[in-house]
Scaffold this motif. Structure first.
Motif, PDB file in Angstrom:
ATOM      1  N   GLY A  92      21.666  -8.877  27.905  1.00  0.00           N
ATOM      2  CA  GLY A  92      22.820  -8.012  28.094  1.00  0.00           C
ATOM      3  C   GLY A  92      23.164  -7.200  26.849  1.00  0.00           C
ATOM      4  N   LYS A  93      23.195  -7.865  25.707  1.00  0.00           N
ATOM      5  CA  LYS A  93      23.510  -7.180  24.450  1.00  0.00           C
ATOM      6  C   LYS A  93      22.455  -6.141  24.115  1.00  0.00           C
ATOM      7  N   LEU A  94      21.193  -6.467  24.368  1.00  0.00           N
ATOM      8  CA  LEU A  94      20.106  -5.516  24.105  1.00  0.00           C
ATOM      9  C   LEU A  94      20.254  -4.284  24.995  1.00  0.00           C
ATOM     10  N   ASN A  95      20.507  -4.482  26.284  1.00  0.00           N
ATOM     11  CA  ASN A  95      20.674  -3.354  27.203  1.00  0.00           C
ATOM     12  C   ASN A  95      21.878  -2.496  26.809  1.00  0.00           C
ATOM     13  N   THR A  96      22.950  -3.140  26.355  1.00  0.00           N
ATOM     14  CA  THR A  96      24.136  -2.400  25.928  1.00  0.00           C
ATOM     15  C   THR A  96      23.826  -1.525  24.726  1.00  0.00           C
ATOM     16  N   ASN A  97      23.122  -2.080  23.746  1.00  0.00           N
ATOM     17  CA  ASN A  97      22.776  -1.307  22.550  1.00  0.00           C
ATOM     18  C   ASN A  97      21.861  -0.130  22.871  1.00  0.00           C
ATOM     19  N   VAL A  98      20.913  -0.351  23.783  1.00  0.00           N
ATOM     20  CA  VAL A  98      20.003   0.734  24.179  1.00  0.00           C
ATOM     21  C   VAL A  98      20.790   1.865  24.842  1.00  0.00           C
ATOM     22  N   ALA A  99      21.687   1.507  25.779  1.00  0.00           N
ATOM     23  CA  ALA A  99      22.478   2.523  26.478  1.00  0.00           C
ATOM     24  C   ALA A  99      23.396   3.279  25.511  1.00  0.00           C
ATOM     25  N   LEU A 100      24.038   2.550  24.581  1.00  0.00           N
ATOM     26  CA  LEU A 100      24.928   3.201  23.615  1.00  0.00           C
ATOM     27  C   LEU A 100      24.150   4.089  22.644  1.00  0.00           C
ATOM     28  N   THR A 156      36.495   0.218  28.249  1.00  0.00           N
ATOM     29  CA  THR A 156      36.041  -1.004  27.577  1.00  0.00           C
ATOM     30  C   THR A 156      34.564  -0.972  27.208  1.00  0.00           C
ATOM     31  N   VAL A 157      33.797  -0.103  27.834  1.00  0.00           N
ATOM     32  CA  VAL A 157      32.357  -0.073  27.559  1.00  0.00           C
ATOM     33  C   VAL A 157      32.059   0.476  26.163  1.00  0.00           C
ATOM     34  N   PHE A 158      33.010   1.257  25.595  1.00  0.00           N
ATOM     35  CA  PHE A 158      32.796   1.819  24.258  1.00  0.00           C
ATOM     36  C   PHE A 158      33.373   0.861  23.210  1.00  0.00           C
ATOM     37  N   PRO A 159      32.539   0.323  22.307  1.00  0.00           N
ATOM     38  CA  PRO A 159      33.017  -0.615  21.291  1.00  0.00           C
ATOM     39  C   PRO A 159      34.024   0.029  20.341  1.00  0.00           C
ATOM     40  N   THR A 160      34.813  -0.818  19.715  1.00  0.00           N
ATOM     41  CA  THR A 160      35.829  -0.335  18.779  1.00  0.00           C
ATOM     42  C   THR A 160      35.206   0.426  17.617  1.00  0.00           C
ATOM     43  N   MET A 161      34.070  -0.056  17.138  1.00  0.00           N
ATOM     44  CA  MET A 161      33.404   0.619  16.018  1.00  0.00           C
ATOM     45  C   MET A 161      33.084   2.068  16.376  1.00  0.00           C
ATOM     46  N   LEU A 162      32.580   2.286  17.589  1.00  0.00           N
ATOM     47  CA  LEU A 162      32.209   3.636  18.012  1.00  0.00           C
ATOM     48  C   LEU A 162      33.436   4.536  18.119  1.00  0.00           C
ATOM     49  N   THR A 163      34.512   4.034  18.723  1.00  0.00           N
ATOM     50  CA  THR A 163      35.707   4.866  18.879  1.00  0.00           C
ATOM     51  C   THR A 163      36.346   5.182  17.520  1.00  0.00           C
ATOM     52  N   GLN A 164      36.272   4.233  16.582  1.00  0.00           N
ATOM     53  CA  GLN A 164      36.811   4.482  15.246  1.00  0.00           C
ATOM     54  C   GLN A 164      35.986   5.538  14.509  1.00  0.00           C
ATOM     55  N   MET A 165      34.668   5.471  14.675  1.00  0.00           N
ATOM     56  CA  MET A 165      33.809   6.471  14.023  1.00  0.00           C
ATOM     57  C   MET A 165      34.048   7.851  14.622  1.00  0.00           C
ATOM     58  N   VAL A 166      34.246   7.917  15.945  1.00  0.00           N
ATOM     59  CA  VAL A 166      34.553   9.205  16.578  1.00  0.00           C
ATOM     60  C   VAL A 166      35.892   9.732  16.073  1.00  0.00           C
TER      61      VAL A 166
END
Length: 327
Positions: free
Chosen positions: A182-190, A248-258
């Protein structure tokens, strides 16, 4: 080199007949007065992905078509490289699993019936594990062909319908939550989402158009629907980072960087950094899974073979012990 000449050179080097035909059609339409993006649009989805068409159109408008095409190429190459690493990580366990299943089928169809006949002729008392093996051997001639036919039918159905919403709406959310992978698929999609979003913004594609496209390029239904909802919020005047934070699909790290990218005017660069981070994490996880799955699959294969050998020879050991006791 002119665009027409460049396309003709590519056509001569292209081995794929479908792509060669599409490129020849593009060249003919450009000679007739169409732009490159307009010529590509008629083969959109089938040959040229929407993200490519939008980036080419932005490059034509801004006068940097060459840079747009380089960006598209870099994005696709990174995606193919990541997918190749994941496929190589999964290839070994899949091969071992297939070998184990084939071995079980061969033993059930050939070896188990021989031992069954031998034990019947000797009136041997069979332990539970051997009884299970014998029962499986009796069912196998009917069950194995049915399983094979069922798998073929399932794969044909899956290949024809896997991209339809009624399949994607439950299968792709499961992929993001699946144990181990699951984590691998999430990282690939992101990683796909961030890299393509960054590439489109850097090429001058409007943010709303980019959001409508990048979700589908992620290859996951959850990200696709989430990006469309984010697009609706941005269109209503909300900040991109705040809109993404509501999903919820977008991690906090990503939203903070945006958010930092919005404040500094470098959203594309921050998305590129995030995409690189998710890409590297996915590659690292793929390598770790390979190193963990190899010994695990060898253990599974050993257990399967050991179970079957033990089940077949246990009655023989019992008979030898009885003979020695009588002697």
């Amino acid at each position: 080199v002119s665009l027409i000449r460049a396309l003709n050179i590519v056509i001569e080097q292209t081995r794929n007949e479908k792509l060669r035909t599409a490129l020849a059609e593009c060249a003919a339409k450009i000679e007739a007065g169409s732009s490159f993006s307009q010529a590509m649009e008629e083969n959109e989805d089938d040959i040229f992905p929407p993200v490519m068409v939008y980036m080419v159109r932005a490059g034509e408008t801004g006068g940097f078509l060459d840079k747009s095409l380089i960006t598209v190429a870099d994005s696709f190459e990174a995606d193919v490289r990541l997918q190749g690493q994941i496929k190589s990580a999964l290839a070994y366990p899949v091969v071992v699993l297939c070998i184990a299943l084939a071995l079980v089928a061969v033993m059930l169809l050939t070896i188990v019936p021989m031992f069954d006949n031998m034990y019947k002729s000797m009136n041997a008392t069979l332990p539970l594990i051997t009884q299970i093996m014998v029962a499986m051997g009796k069912v196998a001639p009917v069950a194995i062909p049915l399983v094979i036919v069922g798998l073929i039918a399932f794969f044909m159905f899956w290949r024809r319908n896997r991209n339809k919403d009624f399949i994607r709406s439950w299968w792709e959310p499961f992929l993001l939550k699946a144990p181990v992978f699951g984590k691998l698929n999430t990282n690939v999609a992101l990683a796909r989402f961030c890299n393509n979003f960054s590439s489109m913004l850097a090429s001058g594609v409007p943010i709303l158009n980019a959001l409508d496209i990048v979700g589908s390029t992620s290859g996951n239904y959850v990200l696709d629907t989430a990006s469309k909802r984010v697009s609706n919020l941005v269109e209503r005047g909300y900040r991109l980072s705040d809109s993404m934070a509501s999903e919820t699909v977008f991690p906090t790290m990503l939203t903070q960087m945006v958010s930092i990218g919005e404040d500094s005017g470098a959203i594309d660069q921050m998305l590129a950094s995030a995409g690189k981070a998710y890409d590297e994490e996915a590659q690292s996880m793929a390598k770790q899974l390979t190193s963990l799955l190899e010994p695990l699959m060898i253990l599974v294969l050993g257990v399967v073979v050991g179970f079957m050998v033990l089940g077949l020879y246990m009655p023989m050991f019992s008979m030898f012990d009885a003979m020695n006791a009588n002697a």
